[in-house]
Write a protein that holds these residues in place. Structure first.
Motif, mmCIF file in Angstrom:
data_model
loop_
_atom_site.group_PDB
_atom_site.id
_atom_site.type_symbol
_atom_site.label_atom_id
_atom_site.label_comp_id
_atom_site.label_asym_id
_atom_site.label_seq_id
_atom_site.Cartn_x
_atom_site.Cartn_y
_atom_site.Cartn_z
ATOM 1 N N HIS A 6 4.328 -12.139 2.500
ATOM 2 C CA HIS A 6 3.060 -10.826 1.572
ATOM 3 C C HIS A 6 2.652 -12.666 0.781
ATOM 4 C CE1 HIS A 6 4.983 -7.159 1.378
ATOM 5 N NE2 HIS A 6 6.283 -7.990 1.569
ATOM 6 N N PRO A 7 1.741 -12.660 -0.055
ATOM 7 C CA PRO A 7 1.430 -13.993 -0.966
ATOM 8 C C PRO A 7 2.438 -14.268 -1.584
ATOM 9 C CG PRO A 7 -0.229 -12.137 -0.839
ATOM 10 C CD PRO A 7 1.403 -11.374 -0.235
ATOM 11 N N HIS A 31 -4.890 -7.756 1.620
ATOM 12 C CA HIS A 31 -3.351 -7.530 1.624
ATOM 13 C C HIS A 31 -2.935 -6.048 0.435
ATOM 14 C CE1 HIS A 31 0.690 -8.696 2.307
ATOM 15 N NE2 HIS A 31 1.205 -8.064 1.147
ATOM 16 N N CYS A 35 -0.640 -3.388 1.478
ATOM 17 C CA CYS A 35 0.592 -3.288 0.819
ATOM 18 C C CYS A 35 1.327 -2.970 -0.950
ATOM 19 C CB CYS A 35 0.747 -4.944 0.299
ATOM 20 S SG CYS A 35 2.601 -5.419 0.498
ATOM 21 N N SER A 37 4.277 -3.184 -2.103
ATOM 22 C CA SER A 37 4.551 -3.590 -3.132
ATOM 23 C C SER A 37 4.169 -4.926 -3.861
ATOM 24 C CB SER A 37 6.396 -4.291 -2.463
ATOM 25 O OG SER A 37 5.569 -5.730 -1.478
ATOM 26 N N CYS A 38 2.810 -4.914 -2.823
ATOM 27 C CA CYS A 38 2.561 -6.955 -3.946
ATOM 28 C C CYS A 38 1.547 -5.629 -4.853
ATOM 29 C CB CYS A 38 1.720 -7.049 -2.888
ATOM 30 S SG CYS A 38 2.511 -8.318 -1.671
#
Ligand code: ZN
Length: 217
Positions: A6-7, A31, A35, A37-38
């Motif tokens: 992830h970032p 992303h 994603c 969760s992000c």
């Protein structure tokens, strides 16, 4: 799809605050589309940001400040051209691109080395953004390189690995100036990635030097 890379929080914060450059921002948006969760992390930042705004005197703030930050998190508005561009992108690239790229111009694949091709991604209104698609055949060893700025790489298809881990579709690799690596494409299929470069890659990074004569970055 399990996403393992992830970032960084710093990058997500910059994205939420609208201070990330246009190039990295489309990669992070790609992303975020996949994603959860992000996306949750960004929501947490927004709540904190909202609380900070609430505690501040309203006078010096433009009243739409938060709205403008939130606006940047949204996907680009779809236009009547979107449908035809998506079809055109699919034909050019061979896969459906993330919605964050739907408003971008995608150039034709160009030769970069044996089994290695690139395509320029042009963001309307951000001509200096360094964004591209990279495509490597199965098993291809990319040149070993360091980084003059941060490199944001989102895997779209296939897989990639280096000394630090394996990257599958949906994974994002953020490689900064401390990272020297030699990515290798997974053995099963070709790999297509979306990449944005930040900083002066031309002078400092081997990937930048490799790309510069072709890409002009
Ligand atoms: Zn993520």
């Amino acid at each position: 799809m399990t996403i393992n890379h992830h970032p960084s929080d710093a990058t997500l914060l910059r994205h939420a605050a609208g201070t990330l450059g246009a190039g990295p921002a489309v990669v992070i948006a790609a992303h975020l589309e996949g994603c959860e969760s992000c996306r949750r992390r960004i929501s947490e930042f927004e709540s904190v940001g909202g609380a900070i705004l609430e505690g501040m005197p309203l006078e010096p703030l433009k009243t739409d400040a938060l709205a403008r930050v939130l606006e940047r998190l949204d996907l680009p508005p779809s236009s009547p051209r979107s449908g035809s561009l998506v079809t055109r992108h699919h034909r050019l690239v061979g896969l459906e691109l993330p919605p964050s790229l739907h408003h971008c111009e995608i150039g034709p694949w160009r030769w970069l080395g044996p089994g290695f091709r690139w395509s320029k991604v042009s963001i309307p209104g951000s001509s200096d953004a360094k964004v591209m698609l990279l495509k490597g055949r199965a098993g291809l060893k990319l040149p070993a390189h360091g980084h003059g700025g941060t490199e944001f790489l989102q895997v779209l298809s296939g897989s990639l690995f280096d000394e630090r881990g394996r990257y599958h579709p949906g994974d994002l690799d953020e490689a900064d100036i401390d990272v020297d690596h030699q990515p290798v494409v997974g053995p099963d299929s070709e790999c297509i990635c979306l990449v944005a470069l930040e900083g002066d890659t031309r002078l400092h990074s081997a990937l930048g030097r490799l790309l510069w004569p072709f890409v002009g970055f």
